[in-house]
Enzyme design. Structure first.
Site, PDB file in Angstrom:
ATOM      1  N   HIS A 309       0.849  -1.184   0.000  1.00 39.39           N
ATOM      2  CA  HIS A 309       0.000   0.000   0.000  1.00 39.39           C
ATOM      3  C   HIS A 309       0.884   1.232   0.000  1.00 39.39           C
ATOM      4  O   HIS A 309       1.948   1.219   0.624  1.00 39.39           O
ATOM      5  CB  HIS A 309      -0.910   0.009   1.245  1.00 39.39           C
ATOM      6  CG  HIS A 309      -2.053   0.948   1.113  1.00 39.39           C
ATOM      7  ND1 HIS A 309      -1.941   2.276   1.398  1.00 39.39           N
ATOM      8  CD2 HIS A 309      -3.319   0.742   0.687  1.00 39.39           C
ATOM      9  CE1 HIS A 309      -3.105   2.854   1.166  1.00 39.39           C
ATOM     10  NE2 HIS A 309      -3.956   1.949   0.733  1.00 39.39           N
ATOM     11  N   ASP A 367      -8.020  -5.190  -0.221  1.00 41.64           N
ATOM     12  CA  ASP A 367      -8.505  -5.833  -1.447  1.00 41.64           C
ATOM     13  C   ASP A 367      -8.208  -7.316  -1.495  1.00 41.64           C
ATOM     14  O   ASP A 367      -8.866  -8.063  -2.215  1.00 41.64           O
ATOM     15  CB  ASP A 367      -7.873  -5.159  -2.672  1.00 41.64           C
ATOM     16  CG  ASP A 367      -8.499  -3.805  -2.909  1.00 41.64           C
ATOM     17  OD1 ASP A 367      -9.678  -3.649  -2.581  1.00 41.64           O
ATOM     18  OD2 ASP A 367      -7.799  -2.910  -3.403  1.00 41.64           O
TER      19      ASP A 367
END
Ligand code: ACO
Length: 433
Positions: A309, A367
């Protein structure tokens, strides 16, 4: 906001120095106010990917990526996920405070009154190919809302801004479900306003007019939680896109369509779809080793989708909640032997111990798990990112309103480091080589 600190910039070539004020937020790193940099020094900052650039002042969402903290209006996401619901979080993001019981009932009533679409919009869907990607359909239909709701396009009217916010939050599940129904060749399901936001969405996705839809409360709760966890995430790519589009005075429907386009990319919201495609590509646990060697090979551009991320260099706090929800859903549905889900769980365990991922602080992101939950509840892979868009619409529109209401806000216009040709004379075609 302003602090007593300043920083000094010095130009080593000529010894000139300039002072820039340091601004302090309520928490998080201070920022150097470089608004006068060009005027004072004749230079710009260079920051591709905006890794060191704050583009706005915001009171909505706070992230501490090193500590794995995510707060909405000061409330921790883990606590919201445990104790709140999507409608409350939507109200919180839009209005700054959690609603009272009366405010919450009013908000739900307002949102449910806006769930239907103008009937003419259904003809729009029929213009798309049946095999169109639902993100393409959603992007087109949301942009087209500005052709239908002329009475909420005046961005200078606070009441119209609020109506368009309510319309977008209310209509997104309808738009998304219709995109799915169209691809499946099934009739569109009209919303049913006595259901919860998540329940109504599930019924519009999976119900058919010929039968009564039976709700599974575990899945309804999981869907609500997924929506909550994706509702807002500070100045990410799609939110910045919405703000940038809106900074020119574009209408909110056009801005949210721009956000959907940005979200679609595999480095952003498209990752949940990419995770499932990756797992399908790996196919079997015996191939994990080969796949991970490709991921680690500098000359190969393969990435472990659902890992890493830009901001979180620690566990994504949403992933912690999502992981728990993922296990709850799998247990409730009695899914024990889905080879793809087993593969996902094994990949997670291996990657969490692997030196490559540990040293680069690459943890599973939200996700990774949302893709697995969506698969378990029967949502087709191409709809994964659409579900993300449904949830994120709340954050986008809250951020858009904040920007419009900010007296400091200006049209977004980054500068560049130009490395192309300098001025040269035009060459007539016969003289070109
Ligand atoms: N797999 C393998 N290596 C990775 C991954 C990954 N998923 N992510 C980052 N790296 C490596 C990079 O190769 C780089 O290595 P290097 O330092 O040896 O060159 C290092 O980690 C840093 O990576 P960057 O790309 O510089 O990190 P950045 O912050 O720009 O990227 C991103 C963040 C785009 C999310 C990245 O981690 C990625 O591509 N992940 C996979 C896609 C994904 O899951 N996206 C969803 C994000 S969450 C969301 O949108 C809700």
């Amino acid at each position: 906001m302003s602090s007593n600190r300043s920083v000094t910039l010095s130009d080593d070539s000529n010894g000139k120095t300039w002072k820039f004020p340091v601004l302090a937020g309520s928490t998080g790193p201070d920022v150097i106010d470089v608004r006068k940099l060009y005027g004072d020094t004749g230079m710009f900052t260079y920051d591709p990917g905006f890794t060191s650039t704050g583009s706005c002042e915001s009171k909505i969402t706070y992230i501490d990526g090193d500590e794995g903290i995510l707060l909405h209006r000061g409330y921790n996401i883990a606590e919201l996920a445990e104790r709140s619901d999507f409608m409350e979080v939507a109200y919180l993001l839009l209005n700054g405070e959690l609603p009272t019981a009366e405010e919450k009932a009013d908000f739900i009533h307002t949102i449910s009154r806006h769930t239907m679409l103008h009937e003419q919009i259904t003809t729009f869907y029929r213009g798309f190919r049946r095999d169109a990607h639902p993100m393409a359909v959603c992007c087109g239909v949301v942009g087209a809302l500005s052709a239908f709701y002329h009475d909420s396009l005046d961005i200078n009217d606070p009441h119209q801004r609020m109506i368009s916010a309510h319309r977008l939050i209310a209509k997104m599940p309808t738009i998304a479900a219709m995109a799915y129904k169209y691809s499946a060749g099934q009739p569109f399901m009209y919303p049913q306003n006595n259901l919860s936001y998540a329940g109504n969405f599930l019924r519009m996705l999976f119900g058919v007019p010929a039968e009564e839809y039976v709700m599974n409360p575990v899945i309804e709760k999981a869907m609500d939680r997924i929506l909550m966890l994706h509702a807002d995430h500070e100045q990410n790519a799609s939110t910045s896109t919405v703000r940038l589009a809106g900074s020119s005075g574009a209408n909110p429907f056009a801005c949210i369509a721009a956000g959907i386009a940005s979200l679609w990319g595999p480095s952003h919201g498209g990752a949940n779809e990419a995770v499932l495609n990756m797992l399908q590509h790996i196919g079997d646990r015996k191939n994990i080793g080969t796949f991970l060697s490709r991921v680690k090979d500098k000359n190969d551009h393969t990435r472990l989708m659902g890992f890493g991320h830009r901001v979180y260099k620690n566990y994504d706090p949403r992933a912690t909640v999502m992981r728990k929800t993922c296990h709850e859903v799998l247990a409730s549905l009695g899914i024990k032997d889905d080879p793809l889900l087993d593969l996902a769980m094994e990949m997670e365990q291996i990657a969490l111990k692997d030196e490559y991922f540990v040293s680069k602080k690459l943890y599973p992101n939200v996700d990774f798990y949302s893709g697995i939950i969506f698969r378990a509840i029967g949502i087709p892979v191409s709809m994964f990112t659409v579900l993300f868009a449904v949830a994120r619409t709340t954050g986008w529109i809250a951020q858009w309103r904040e920007m419009i209401e900010d007296p400091q806000s200006k049209i977004g216009r980054p500068r560049q480091l130009y490395t192309g040709q300098t001025e040269r004379p035009y060459v007539p075609i016969h003289a070109r080589k």
